[in-house]
Design a protein around this motif. Structure first.
Motif, mmCIF file in Angstrom:
data_model
loop_
_atom_site.group_PDB
_atom_site.id
_atom_site.type_symbol
_atom_site.label_atom_id
_atom_site.label_comp_id
_atom_site.label_asym_id
_atom_site.label_seq_id
_atom_site.Cartn_x
_atom_site.Cartn_y
_atom_site.Cartn_z
ATOM 1 N N GLY A 351 65.244 39.469 63.210
ATOM 2 C CA GLY A 351 65.517 39.235 61.805
ATOM 3 C C GLY A 351 64.939 37.946 61.267
ATOM 4 O O GLY A 351 64.907 37.732 60.050
ATOM 5 N N ALA A 352 64.450 37.060 62.151
ATOM 6 C CA ALA A 352 63.871 35.791 61.706
ATOM 7 C C ALA A 352 62.435 36.018 61.247
ATOM 8 O O ALA A 352 61.659 36.724 61.904
ATOM 9 C CB ALA A 352 63.904 34.767 62.829
ATOM 10 N N THR A 353 62.072 35.400 60.126
ATOM 11 C CA THR A 353 60.721 35.602 59.583
ATOM 12 C C THR A 353 59.652 34.986 60.470
ATOM 13 O O THR A 353 58.477 35.370 60.388
ATOM 14 C CB THR A 353 60.622 35.004 58.170
ATOM 15 N N ALA A 354 60.019 34.026 61.325
ATOM 16 C CA ALA A 354 59.044 33.396 62.222
ATOM 17 C C ALA A 354 58.438 34.388 63.196
ATOM 18 O O ALA A 354 57.328 34.165 63.711
ATOM 19 C CB ALA A 354 59.704 32.253 62.988
ATOM 20 N N ASN A 355 59.144 35.483 63.442
ATOM 21 C CA ASN A 355 58.625 36.481 64.384
ATOM 22 C C ASN A 355 57.314 37.095 63.906
ATOM 23 O O ASN A 355 56.526 37.598 64.718
ATOM 24 C CB ASN A 355 59.656 37.588 64.596
ATOM 25 N N ALA A 356 57.077 37.070 62.593
ATOM 26 C CA ALA A 356 55.859 37.665 62.038
ATOM 27 C C ALA A 356 54.687 36.680 61.999
ATOM 28 O O ALA A 356 53.580 37.055 61.627
ATOM 29 C CB ALA A 356 56.132 38.190 60.629
ATOM 30 N N LEU A 357 54.932 35.433 62.380
ATOM 31 C CA LEU A 357 53.856 34.440 62.365
ATOM 32 C C LEU A 357 52.831 34.748 63.459
ATOM 33 O O LEU A 357 53.185 35.243 64.537
ATOM 34 C CB LEU A 357 54.428 33.039 62.575
ATOM 35 N N PRO A 358 51.561 34.438 63.216
ATOM 36 C CA PRO A 358 50.529 34.710 64.222
ATOM 37 C C PRO A 358 50.562 33.700 65.363
ATOM 38 O O PRO A 358 51.235 32.673 65.289
ATOM 39 C CB PRO A 358 49.229 34.587 63.416
#
Length: 454
Positions: A351-358
């Motif tokens: 659920g953390a948006t950081a997971n989508a960071l490259p």
């Protein structure tokens, strides 16, 4: 006329997991249970039902919570779940707890006293004519008698990319300052010698209510961190107690409380969750402030209050963190000389948006970097503690044993920092007592703890 037999009070078992903020939620629920005439059970088999207060921040905490729920179901069978994990959904939108443990009686999120009590009333009706006067004014506490947590707000307005707390606990909601001060006074009256102020963002206290003016002892006091700290300092002085601040973001107005630390009105200790030092990493984290400014602030704080202890937490291996950015963090730590430090390898919380960071950092490298931070910190901590040898410190005694006692100085928050091992006084008529302050002379130190003579 015969007297009707006494009906035993229903008993509730309680399992509390997670951070001090969750602990305060547990204390509020236990206080309400006692107010309504329920008793607390010491074991699963002695309970009519069990409440489990969960944590859901990182994967390890989620698993611990799920295991605790499973154990309660196996040992008792009637389980109500509350806390942060109760607000989490999986990728398909299903409730995580009900998916794993469909037999629980009810699930609520954090800070849900009314919802928890509704579930208790449904599955274990409250007894007739509760003795409300049996509830102490300070409520039911899960900490030792001599220290307690004081939660001043719920929720958080930040949207840090690695954190899901706002999605579970909501935006910032500050407690009325009169309520906070009344609870603090009741705790001091009950014998609390150390009050630990907590929230998700202590520095932001009052932002949501535009720093509304409240009243305490007939005096106007703004719902603002600096005025709250000043009022708590005055109250603590009247009882000869400590006030310690946790989760303090380094906003400019924090500078105003450092003189109060220098003057001894509050403990010279700041728990500041910096998380990183490199500006680019902080930007990806969506954190306020930069590493360079934080160095300046720390230096300024120490100039005003040389005895200040600074605690912080950092994340190693955040998505996109390069070796150069990590080395920048190490250089920052060498210069900042943080007194107490915790470091976590980045954990991709669902659920953390950081997971989508490259450019995710491999797990092995995340752990390796965490190890390098802690190795550096061990040297820093050892040197800073060694400098205290020969000094006289005031220590709050937490435990007394055959060899003396275990206490904490102003530099040590309970359970997360070091301790001071105290040899008993030379005079046989003097004794160390739990919950009392004693002045000790430091005789030795290692990387974490101190040894001293009373």
């Amino acid at each position: 006329m015969s007297t009707p037999p006494l009906v035993p009070s229903p008993k509730v078992g309680f399992v509390s997991l997670g951070c001090p903020k969750a602990l305060v939620d547990s204390e509020q629920i236990l206080t309400q249970l006692r107010a309504e005439g329920y008793e607390t059970a010491k074991s699963y088999d002695g309970a009519d039902l069990v409440i489990v207060n969960t944590c859901g921040f990182i994967d390890a905490a989620v698993q611990e919570s799920l295991d605790a729920i499973g154990e309660a179901l196996h040992e008792n069978g009637k389980v109500i779940v509350t806390g942060c994990l109760g607000a989490k959904k999986d990728a398909s939108g299903d409730d995580i707890i009900l998916k794993v443990h469909p037999k629980v009686l009810a699930v609520t999120g954090p800070h849900a006293l009314a919802e928890v009590m509704d579930a208790v009333h449904l599955h274990l009706p409250k007894p007739h004519a509760p003795f409300v006067d049996l509830v102490p004014a300070q409520g039911i506490k899960l900490t030792p008698r001599h220290y307690a947590y004081l939660k001043i707000s719920e929720g958080c307005n930040h949207r840090c990319s690695f954190c899901i707390i706002p999605s579970m606990r909501g935006d910032l909601v500050s407690r009325p300052i009169a309520d906070v001060m009344l609870e603090a006074e009741n705790l001091f009256k009950a014998g609390v010698r150390e009050l630990l102020v907590i929230s998700q963002d202590t520095s932001a206290y009052g932002v949501d209510v535009k720093f509304r003016t409240g009243f305490w002892n007939g005096k106007p006091v703004k719902t603002h961190m600096t005025q709250l700290v000043e009022a708590l300092g005055e109250l603590a002085a009247a009882y000869g107690a400590w006030v310690r601040l946790h989760y303090v973001y380094p906003y400019p107005h924090v500078d105003a409380i450092i003189p109060q630390m220098a003057e001894g009105r509050i403990v010279p200790y700041l728990d500041v969750p910096l998380q990183h030092a490199h500006p680019d990493v902080l930007k990806r984290m969506k954190r306020p402030a930069s590493g360079e400014k934080n160095i300046e602030r720390i230096q300024a704080w120490r100039a005003l209050c040389p005895d200040i202890t600074i605690r912080s937490t950092f994340i190693a291996g955040f998505p996109g963190e390069t070796e150069a950015e990590f080395e920048y963090l190490l250089d920052f730590l060498k210069e900042a000389q943080i007194d107490r430090l915790g470091c976590f390898a980045y954990s991709p919380v669902e659920g953390a948006t950081a997971n989508a960071l490259p450019d995710a950092v491999p797990e092995e490298l995340r752990e390796e970097r965490r190890g390098r931070v802690m190795q550096l910190q061990e040297t820093i901590s050892k040197n800073r503690l060694q400098a205290k040898v020969g000094r006289t410190l005031r220590v709050l005694i937490d435990e007394v044993n055959r060899t003396g006692g275990v206490g904490r100085s102003a530099a040590d928050a309970p359970e997360i920092d070091g301790v001071v091992y105290v040899k008993p006084p030379y005079e046989p008529h003097l004794k160390l007592k739990v919950g009392e302050f004693v002045d000790v002379k430091v005789t030795a130190a290692d990387a974490h703890d101190l040894w001293a003579q009373a």
